[in-house]
Design an enzyme around this catalytic site. Structure first.
Site, short mmCIF file in Angstrom:
data_model
loop_
_atom_site.label_atom_id
_atom_site.label_comp_id
_atom_site.label_asym_id
_atom_site.label_seq_id
_atom_site.Cartn_x
_atom_site.Cartn_y
_atom_site.Cartn_z
N ILE A 93 0.85 -1.20 0.00
CA ILE A 93 0.00 0.00 0.00
C ILE A 93 0.88 1.24 0.00
O ILE A 93 1.83 1.33 0.77
CB ILE A 93 -0.91 0.02 1.25
CG1 ILE A 93 -1.72 -1.26 1.32
CG2 ILE A 93 -1.82 1.22 1.22
CD1 ILE A 93 -2.37 -1.48 2.65
N CYS A 94 0.54 2.18 -0.87
CA CYS A 94 1.26 3.46 -0.88
C CYS A 94 0.41 4.49 -0.18
O CYS A 94 -0.53 5.04 -0.77
CB CYS A 94 1.56 3.88 -2.31
SG CYS A 94 2.44 5.45 -2.41
N LEU A 95 0.70 4.73 1.08
CA LEU A 95 -0.10 5.68 1.86
C LEU A 95 0.86 6.39 2.80
O LEU A 95 1.61 5.74 3.54
CB LEU A 95 -1.17 4.91 2.63
CG LEU A 95 -2.11 5.72 3.51
CD1 LEU A 95 -2.90 6.71 2.69
CD2 LEU A 95 -3.06 4.81 4.27
#
Lengths: 163, 583
Positions: A93-95
Site C-alpha cells: 500500500i502506498c499511503l
C-alpha cells in the site's frame, strides 16, 4: 530492549482489548491469527459503502515492527484488490500515513479505517497500480469503477457470504 | 615570424689591440657629433623579407659589411657599391658577428650576395632598394627554397644608398674615416677601427601565437563568466540561506512543514519540557478505585490473571477512555482503575519521586515557568492558544512557588490544573491521579516520559497528537541546504501566487477584463506549472519511497525521506554545486 518489548506487548494487548470492546465498522475482524505471536495480525477490511468496493471484504496482513508504535506497522493486502495506490501482485500500500506521516497516536484499528478511506480517495499521481491510475487520470471514472467491480466480483470475499 | 621594428646604425671603435671576439663587440660607440648615427623605425622604410624560427624580441647585431663577390661577377656594380666600402677584409677579426648589406639588384645577384654571406659569421642580411635602372626589384627570396639561417630585411632605397655611401667612409683606419682628423685629435688611436655597427630589433608577429592568444582570451573570458556567475549564484544562495534561517528564527517559516529530513529534539531541549505529577481534571474522584485495585492486584504476579482482572474493571466502568487518532481526547476523565506491573512500581516509588523530580528538574522548570516557558509554549494554532491560558497563569507565578507546592508528597496537588488527557497515547496506558509522572510538551499534551522521550529523540519533533513542533520557535536544528531553500521558495511562491490568483480572480470577476488579461493568464499558467513541478517532485519522492520496499524500520525508514536527492545523476549534482541556482 526487553523493557521496550514489554511495553510493546502491553500496548498491543491494550489495542486488542479495545478492538474487542468497540467494533470498527470498517472491519469484519481484527486479531492476531496466532495467539502466541502478537506481532502479526490479520484483519478483514470492508469495502466502503456506496463505492465500487461495496460488498467486498479483503484479508489484510499486518506485521508490527519491534519499535511500534514509533514506527508504523507493515500492512499488505492478501486478497487481490484493484486500486491505484495498492500493488495488485504484492498488495503493498502506498499511503503516507504508513510512512512519513505515521504518528504513534494511531492504533492498528484506526490505521485500518484510514486504509478504508484510501479505497474511496485514491491518489493517481503516485500509483502502484499504473493501469488503474491511468484510467483515473484520463478521467474515465466509469471504466475505473467497472474494473474495480470486476476485481471485487472476481477476487474479494463477499460480505453476504461471511454473514 | 619575427618582424623588424627598428634599425639602428652607429659607429663603434674597436681597439686594434683586441684580436678576439671575447669582448663580444662591447665596444664604445663613437661620439655622435663626430661621426654618424642612423635610426630607422618608420615601418614604411623597411620590410622583413624572411625570418624563421626566431623568437620575438630578438635583436640581431653585427658590424655592417658588404659580402665579397667574384670580381668578374656583373653584380659587383660599382655605381651602387663603392670600391672602398667595408668588406670582410676591412674588419679586424674573423669571429665577429656581422650584418651583411647589399643592394637589391636582381634575384641572381641577391643569391650571389647571400651565398657569399653564408660563409661569413652573419647575423642578418639587409638589402636595400636601388633605382629602377639597376634593378628589376625582384624579391630576393622568390623561387627556390631559402637555404640560409639568417633573417633577411629590406631597407628603402632613400635610406639604403646613403647608408652604403657611409659604409664606404668607415672602411679604412682611423685617420681616413670621415672626420678622422677630429677623431684622432679627440684621442682615438690611429690604428683603431671605426666601423658601422647595426642593431636590428624585432618583435614577434607570428600569426599562430596570435590565434592561440585569441583562443586563450576567449577561454579565459568564458571561465571568468562561469566563475563570476557561479560566485554570484553562491552569493545569492548564501543570502537566501541566511534569510531563510532568519525567517525560521523569527518563526515565519515552519521547518517541519517543508518536509525536509527528519527533525528530532536534542536532549537539552527535551530536558526543558516540564515533568509533572499527573492530576486528573476531576481530582480525587479516582482515588478510591485506585486503592481498591492496588489492593486486589498487588499480590498477583502472573500477567494473565491480572489482565483478566483489568478487563473486568474496564467493563464495570462505563466511560472508558477512547483514543481517537490524531485528536486530543475529549472524554470526561473517569480514570479507569486498571494497573499494570509498571504502574505498580511507580506506585511504590511515588511518595519519594516528586522530591526527586524537583531536585533534578527544578532549575529547568523554574526556567520554563519564567520567560522561557512562554516562548517554549508559544502556541501558533488557535486551539492551543485557548488552552494555553492556564499555562500562562501558572508561569506568571514566581518560580519558587510551584516548587514549594510540589515538594509535599502526593497528598497536596502539585499544581492547580487538571489534564484532559487520561491516558498516554503511545502506550495507551491510563495516567494515575497524583501518581504518574507525565511530560508536558509545549503544545500541552502529556505523555509518559519513557514513551515520548525516545520518540522525540529519534523519530520526530512533532507532538504525536497534534503534530505541533516541540522545538522552540526559531531553533534551526538542521543544516540549511540549497534544496531546502529552493523548496521553501517554491512553496512560498505557490502560496503567494494562489493568493494572488484568488485576488486577481475576484478583480477579474469585478469587471476588469481589458488590459490585465494577458498578464493574468500568463501568471496563472506559470503558477500551474510550478504547482505541477512541485507535485511531480513529491510524487517522485512518494513513489521512490513506495518502491523502496520494507516500510519503515529504524534508519532505513529515515532514509526514505531524502530519496529526492539520491535519484539524480552525478553531472546534475556537479552542475548544482557549480551553479546552485539552476533548476
Amino acid at each position: 530492549m526487553a523493557s521496550r518489548s514489554v511495553a510493546l506487548n502491553k500496548r498491543l494487548i491494550q489495542e486488542l482489548h479495545k478492538t474487542r470492546q468497540e467494533d470498527n465498522p470498517a472491519l469484519t475482524y481484527l486479531a492476531p491469527p496466532d495467539d502466541s505471536d502478537l506481532h502479526h495480525w490479520r484483519a478483514g477490511l470492508r469495502g466502503t459503502p456506496d463505492s465500487p468496493y461495496e460488498g467486498g471484504v479483503w484479508d489484510v496482513d499486518i506485521v508490527i515492527p519491534d519499535n511500534y508504535p514509533l514506527a508504523p506497522p507493515t500492512i499488505k493486502f492478501i486478497t487481490r484488490i484493484c486500486h491505484p495506490n495498492i500493488n495488485i501482485k504484492t498488495g503493498e500500500i502506498c499511503l503516507d500515513l504508513l510512512k512519513s506521516e505515521w504518528s504513534a497516536a494511531y492504533t492498528i484499528s484506526s490505521t485500518m479505517t484510514a486504509i478504508q478511506t484510501l479505497l474511496t480517495s485514491p491518489e493517481p499521481d503516485s500509483p502502484l497500480n499504473v493501469d488503474a491510475a491511468a484510467l483515473l487520470r484520463a478521467g474515465d471514472t466509469m471504466g475505473y469503477e467497472s474494473l474495480v467491480r470486476y476485481y471485487v466480483w472476481r477476487y474479494a470475499k463477499k460480505e453476504e457470504d461471511i454473514l | 615570424m619575427s618582424a623588424a621594428t627598428n634599425f639602428n646604425f652607429s659607429v663603434i671603435v674597436i681597439p686594434s689591440a683586441v684580436r678576439s671576439a671575447a669582448a663580444n663587440l662591447d665596444f664604445p660607440t663613437l661620439n655622435q657629433s663626430l661621426s654618424f648615427a642612423l635610426e630607422v623605425s618608420s615601418p614604411s622604410d623597411f620590410q622583413t623579407l624572411y625570418s624563421e624560427d626566431t623568437k620575438g624580441g630578438n635583436t640581431f647585431k653585427g658590424l655592417l659589411y658588404v659580402p665579397d663577390l667574384d670580381p668578374s661577377d656583373p653584380c659587383d656594380n660599382h655605381d651602387l657599391v663603392p670600391r672602398n666600402v667595408t668588406r670582410k677584409a676591412n674588419l679586424p677579426m674573423d669571429d665577429l658577428k656581422l650584418v651583411a648589406y647589399a643592394p637589391l639588384i636582381t634575384q641572381h645577384c641577391s643569391r650571389q650576395y647571400m651565398y657569399s654571406a653564408e660563409n661569413d659569421n652573419v647575423a642578418a642580411f639587409i638589402f636595400y632598394g636601388v633605382p629602377a635602372k639597376y634593378s628589376n626589384n625582384t624579391d630576393p627570396l622568390e623561387g627556390e627554397g631559402y637555404p640560409f639561417e639568417y633573417p633577411v630585411y629590406y631597407l628603402d632605397g632613400s635610406i639604403g644608398q646613403p647608408l652604403m655611401n657611409k659604409l664606404s667612409e668607415y672602411s679604412a683606419n682611423m685617420s681616413e674615416v670621415y672626420n678622422g682628423f677630429n677623431l684622432t685629435e679627440a684621442g682615438y688611436d690611429i690604428r683603431d677601427y671605426a666601423r658601422i655597427y647595426a642593431v636590428i630589433s624585432t618583435k614577434n608577429t607570428n600569426p599562430m601565437p596570435g590565434l592561440w592568444l585569441f583562443l586563450l582570451v576567449v577561454v579565459a573570458v568564458l571561465l571568468f563568466i562561469i566563475g563570476a556567475s557561479s560566485l554570484l549564484m553562491h552569493l545569492f544562495q548564501f543570502h537566501y540561506r541566511r534569510s531563510l534561517r532568519r525567517r525560521i528564527a523569527n518563526g515565519e517559516v515552519d521547518l517541519e512543514g517543508l518536509g525536509v529530513g527528519r527533525i528530532t529534539v536534542p536532549r537539552e531541549f527535551l530536558a526543558k519540557f516540564p515533568l509533572y505529577v499527573y492530576i486528573a481534571e476531576n481530582g480525587g474522584q479516582t482515588t478510591p478505585p485506585r486503592q481498591k485495585v492496588q489492593d486486589t492486584t498487588a499480590p498477583t504476579t502472573q500477567p494473565v490473571p491480572k489482565e483478566e482482572g483489568r478487563r473486568k474493571e474496564r467493563v464495570k466502568i462505563p466511560s472508558a477512555v477512547v483514543v481517537k487518532e490524531g485528536v486530543s481526547i475529549v472524554i470526561p476523565a473517569t480514570i479507569t482503575a486498571e494497573r499494570k506491573s509498571k504502574g505498580k512500581e511507580r506506585v511504590k516509588e511515588k511518595p519519594r519521586s516528586p522530591t526527586a523530580i524537583d531536585a533534578t528538574t527544578s532549575p529547568e522548570m523554574a526556567e520554563v515557568s519564567t520567560s522561557k516557558g512562554l516562548t517554549l509554549s508559544s502556541p501558533t494554532t488557535p486551539s492551543t492558544t485557548s488552552r494555553s491560558s492556564p499555562k500562562v497563569q501558572y508561569s506568571s507565578t514566581p518560580s519558587p512557588q510551584p516548587r514549594g507546592t510540589q515538594t509535599p508528597t502526593t497528598t497536596s496537588p502539585p499544581h492547580p490544573r487538571g489534564y484532559h488527557q487520561t491516558s498516554c497515547p503511545i502506550c495507551l496506558d491510563d495516567f494515575i491521579h497524583q501518581e504518574t509522572t507525565v511530560r508536558e510538551l509545549p503544545c500541552l499534551h502529556i505523555f509518559h516520559p519513557e514513551c515520548i522521550d525516545p520518540y522525540l529523540k529519534s523519530q520526530s519533533s512533532l507532538c504525536v497528537l497534534c503534530k505541533q513542533s516541540c522545538l522552540p520557535k526559531g531553533y534551526v536544528p538542521i543544516r540549511l541546504t540549497n534544496s531546502i531553500v529552493r523548496r521553501e521558495r517554491l512553496l512560498r511562491s505557490i502560496r503567494e501566487r494562489s493568493r494572488e490568483v484568488a485576488t486577481a480572480t475576484a478583480a477579474n470577476n469585478g469587471g476588469n477584463n481589458g488590459e490585465g488579461g494577458i498578464l493574468w493568464r500568463w501568471r496563472l499558467r506559470r503558477l500551474r506549472r510550478q504547482e505541477q513541478d512541485l507535485m511531480g517532485r513529491q510524487a517522485l519522492v512518494r513513489v521512490g519511497r513506495g518502491r523502496g520496499g520494507g516500510f519503515g524500520l529504524g534508519p532505513h525508514y529515515r532514509e526514505q525521506r531524502v530519496v529526492e536527492d539520491v535519484v539524480r545523476p552525478r553531472w546534475r549534482e556537479t552542475m548544482d554545486r557549480v551553479f546552485p541556482g539552476f533548476r
